[in-house]
Every structure is written in C-alpha cells, then in structure tokens.
Write an enzyme that holds these catalytic residues in place. Structure first.
Site, PDB file in Angstrom:
ATOM      1  N   CYS A 128     -16.720  14.627 -33.321  1.00 59.99           N
ATOM      2  CA  CYS A 128     -15.404  14.100 -33.706  1.00 59.99           C
ATOM      3  C   CYS A 128     -14.256  14.845 -33.027  1.00 59.99           C
ATOM      4  O   CYS A 128     -13.315  14.222 -32.514  1.00 59.99           O
ATOM      5  CB  CYS A 128     -15.253  14.144 -35.225  1.00 59.99           C
ATOM      6  SG  CYS A 128     -15.601  15.754 -35.965  1.00 59.99           S
ATOM      7  N   HIS A 248      -8.476  15.613 -38.364  1.00 63.75           N
ATOM      8  CA  HIS A 248      -8.486  16.883 -37.636  1.00 63.75           C
ATOM      9  C   HIS A 248      -7.244  17.002 -36.762  1.00 63.75           C
ATOM     10  O   HIS A 248      -6.777  16.011 -36.181  1.00 63.75           O
ATOM     11  CB  HIS A 248      -9.716  16.968 -36.721  1.00 63.75           C
ATOM     12  CG  HIS A 248     -11.020  17.117 -37.437  1.00 63.75           C
ATOM     13  ND1 HIS A 248     -11.130  17.339 -38.798  1.00 63.75           N
ATOM     14  CD2 HIS A 248     -12.309  17.085 -36.952  1.00 63.75           C
ATOM     15  CE1 HIS A 248     -12.424  17.440 -39.114  1.00 63.75           C
ATOM     16  NE2 HIS A 248     -13.143  17.277 -38.022  1.00 63.75           N
TER      17      HIS A 248
END
Length: 338
Positions: A128, A248
């Site tokens: 990711c 994130h």
C-alpha cells in the site's frame, strides 16, 4: 459479458472494500464467490444486491473462476494462487507472496499497465505505501528523472487489521479515563512485546531484517524499483505507525536530474492520472488523512524546492491505503485486463 469473480479474504477490510468497489465501478460480474478460512465460512454478506454465503477456500471453489482477488496473506496466496491459475483464473494477489518474482508483473495501472501483457496467471498488487508513493513520483520521474528518494511514512493502524482499529479506540479511551491500557496489536500481533499506540508513534512496521531496516521499508525500496523499471534507483525509507485510523501519509524528498519549480511540479501532477494536487498552504490546503479517507486518488501537497541539494524537491503525499493502496488498485488491474 459478465465474469465469474472470486474474492479470497472476503471478510477482511480489503475484501469488504473490493465488494463495494465492484458495485460502485459496475464491474461486469456474472457469478461471485466469497472465500475465506473455515473459521469465516457460512457467514452471509450482501454483494451486488444478492445475499452470498462465504465458502471455505478449496480447489472446487476456485474452479470456473475468471478473476480471483486474493487478500488473505502470503501463506494462503502461496498455497492457493497456483491452484486458481492452473484452473484458468487470473489471480490478482494483494500479499507479498509474488511481488518480487521476476515472472510475476507488479502493477500500478497508472504507471506500468503494459507489464500486464506478460502475466502467466498471477499478478501482484504492490504494498500500500509503495502504491501511494509511486503514483505521485512517476509523473515527476517521466519529466525530470528521479535520482534519489528519501521517504518517511506515517501509516494508519488499519494497515495492521480490523482488530488494530478497535484497539486504538480502546487504548485512547483507557488513557483518557486513567484505566489500564490494553496492548495486544502493536507493533504486530506476533511481536515480542506489545506497545501503546494511543498518543504515540512506533517506528516499527513488520519485522526487522539484517541491516536494521524493517521488511516494510525493504518492500518499498524493492517494489518501487520494479514498478518504475529502475533497478538501481537510490531509495531510503523509514516507516512509522501513527495513531490514525485510516489513510497513510508520506513525507518524500527527491533529488532530480534537473530542477523543477513548484509551479512546474503542480502542473505535472495536475495532469497525472490518479493524482489530486491539494497545495495552497496560505489557505491551509494540504492533504490530510481525514480528508483523503474514502477517496480514490493520491493527494499531493506541501510541494517545495529543497535548496540543500542540487535539484531537490519535497512533497507531502496522502492516500487511502485500503482503497487505492489495495482494493482499488486490484480492481483497476482487472479492468485493464478486460
């Protein structure tokens, strides 16, 4: 014409996001199978307007499948992806199992969709954090050739799993009410000791390797090189878990082959697929996890020239790691295959 689709790991966070995205993007589904471990088999989930019972993964359950999305961890992928591929499915795997296999394409569709032409039944979805960084870097790399990358990540707890979201909430309540803080999830469930995540940062994601880097940091280095087809690209990474539920963030410093102005970088990124420029500090416009959660694009802001090195540049990048960092990227790969 509709496809027979399987989702292995259907009861997890990425599996749930995959189910939502198939409906949202009107992916042509004829039959859908939800697969999981024996522990989750028998659960019923609403999918594309129909109730579907979760099955235990088996050779039979993977038969006659056109596209199989795997999101159940490396061990499960290593066991079952070859079985699915052998029976004619194209497996899009979200684990670390096949990412660095030279025979398996590692794909971010905005960057290297052409690599899909060489697949042999298994396609790897990158990490990711790698996806979020690569989507932002690739347009700049095309124009000014990136020579070195220094990145520090600020990674949300949902990267650990659903239990980690719950534990951060419980830890926060415990700290604020002066109770004993439950600690079972961080840095990871199998860690030698567990730490408080609430009101804290933990510079430890995945296991430590020789040389002092974590596996997460090494993934970002190796995967970025493979996706960009730049095996010698100089990259150094520090990954940090932060008390944020989802999305994130990454602080990225670049050294380029030639200088770019802030306005040039903004223009390059505004034209790039999958990128939104949110960069007006005077108006307090910059990417933040709360704003980016649930969004498809990678958001870039705080763009500024780094005058401490020749041709230096700083970026602040935020992306929803369950969406673009996992499920959406997988669905986009499947859409390219169609």
């Amino acid at each position: 014409m509709g496809k027979n689709v399987a989702i292995l790991g259907a009861t997890g966070a990425v599996g749930a996001e995959l189910i939502d995205l198939l409906a949202e993007r009107e992916f042509p589904v004829d039959d859908i199978r939800l697969l999981a471990s024996a522990r989750s088999a028998g659960r019923k989930l609403e999918v594309l307007g129909r109730e579907v019972t979760v099955q235990e993964v088996s050779e039979e359950a993977l038969a006659d499948v056109d596209v199989a999305f795997f999101s159940a961890g490396s061990d499960v992928s290593l066991q079952w992806a070859p079985v699915a591929a052998r029976q004619g499915a194209v497996v899009i795997d979200n684990s670390n199992a096949f990412r660095m296999d030279p025979k398996v394409p590692l794909v971010v569709p905005e960057i290297n969709a052409s690599d899909l032409a060489d697949h042999q039944g298994i396609i790897a979805n990158p990490n990711c954090s790698t996806i979020i960084m690569a989507v932002a870097l690739f347009p700049i790399h095309q124009v000014a050739s990136i020579e070195r990358v220094v990145v520090s990540t600020y990674q949300a707890v949902s990267g650990v799993g659903a239990a980690a979201i719950e534990e951060l909430t419980r830890q926060t309540e415990a700290v604020l009410s002066g109770q004993e803080v439950p600690m079972t999830c961080f840095p990871g469930k199998s860690s030698k000791r567990h730490l408080q995540m609430a009101f804290n940062l933990i510079p430890h994601i995945d296991v430590f390797l020789d040389g002092g880097y974590t596996k997460e940091e090494t993934k970002m280095i190796n995967e970025t090189r493979k996706i960009l087809h730049e095996p010698e690209l100089r990259i150094t990474v520090t990954t940090v878990r932060v008390p944020v539920l989802r999305s994130h963030s990454e602080s990225i410093n670049l050294e380029l082959k030639r200088s770019l102005s802030v306005s040039e970088v903004q223009e390059i990124l505004q034209r790039a697929p999958g990128v939104v420029v949110a960069d007006d500090p005077a108006q307090q416009i910059y990417p933040m996890p709360l704003d980016v959660t649930g969004k498809d694009d990678v958001y870039v802001g705080r763009i500024r020239v780094d005058e401490s090195v020749p041709h230096g540049l700083n970026l602040w990048v935020v992306g929803d790691q369950i969406r673009k960092g996992a499920a959406l990227n997988a669905v986009q790969i499947a859409e390219h295959l169609l």
